[in-house]
Design a protein around this motif. Structure first.
Motif, mmCIF file in Angstrom:
data_model
loop_
_atom_site.group_PDB
_atom_site.id
_atom_site.type_symbol
_atom_site.label_atom_id
_atom_site.label_comp_id
_atom_site.label_asym_id
_atom_site.label_seq_id
_atom_site.Cartn_x
_atom_site.Cartn_y
_atom_site.Cartn_z
ATOM 1 N N HIS A 1 0.502 32.404 4.635
ATOM 2 C CA HIS A 1 -0.207 32.890 5.683
ATOM 3 C C HIS A 1 0.729 33.789 6.701
ATOM 4 N N ARG B 1 -4.659 26.594 3.305
ATOM 5 C CA ARG B 1 -5.591 25.693 2.456
ATOM 6 C C ARG B 1 -6.132 24.565 2.790
ATOM 7 N N TYR C 1 -9.701 27.378 7.323
ATOM 8 C CA TYR C 1 -10.007 27.986 5.953
ATOM 9 C C TYR C 1 -11.487 27.317 5.178
#
Length: 205
Positions: A67, A89, A94
């Motif tokens: 990230h 994730r 996301y």
């Protein structure tokens, strides 16, 4: 490839890019390093964009679990001097963007970096073969709106923040004025209360 770095408390107050990893990610993995080196080319653009349109952060979540985020605070990513883990994730912004496959807005959350109340805007990025390469997002902060709602405390009146789908976004008065579960989790235009349904329908026209 461009160099990239983790968060540092000394960077608080400066617009900087930093990389955070999910718990299962090996920062020394050559494939991760190669991709992050390419994504880091966006760092300067992201750093210049944030203050130019008053964004508190812009970020890129990778399907590999890394990230890259830009903001003017870094301490929020540290605990006991160590960088905390963060898996993009597993975040709603996301997953929602991937599920919709287009620019999307996600809920109302407290930003992990600043602690501010926000709505997250994100868009998935695909390669030529259609494979997901990243999800790019930014936070739309609702500080001013929250202050207004908190200031609208008048006896006998209740203010609601409604999104474009007719769903309520709970405000500071929510605990004092509890609503039916059906109204909290559905389109208020379909509320069992005819007057409420009519008011919300009119407001969203």
């Amino acid at each position: 490839a461009k160099p990239y770095f983790g968060p540092s408390a000394k960077d608080d107050g400066k617009w900087t890019a930093k990389v955070i990893y999910a718990p299962d990610v090996d920062p020394e993995d050559p494939a991760i390093q190669e991709k992050l080196g390419l994504v880091a080319n966006l760092s300067e653009i992201m750093v210049s964009l944030c203050p130019s349109y008053d964004a508190a952060s812009i970020y890129v979540g990778l399907p590999e679990g890394a990230h890259l985020t830009v903001g003017d605070t870094s301490s929020g990513w540290l605990e006991g001097g160590e960088t905390i883990s963060y898996d993009p994730r597993e975040r709603g912004w996301y997953k929602n963007a991937v599920e919709e496959g287009k620019l999307s807005f996600y809920g109302n959350e407290t930003d992990i970096d600043t602690g501010a109340y926000c709505i997250e805007c994100a868009v998935p990025v695909y390669g030529p073969d259609g494979e997901l390469q990243a999800v790019v997002g930014t936070d739309l902060f609702l500080d001013n709106m929250q202050e207004v709602l908190q200031g609208l405390s008048v006896e006998g009146e209740y203010y609601l923040l409604i999104n474009q789908n007719g769903w309520i976004i709970p405000g500071p008065q929510a605990e004092a004025f509890p609503m039916a579960e059906a109204d909290l989790e559905g389109d208020l235009r379909q509320s069992q209360y005819a007057v409420l349904a009519q008011v919300v329908t009119s407001a969203l026209l």
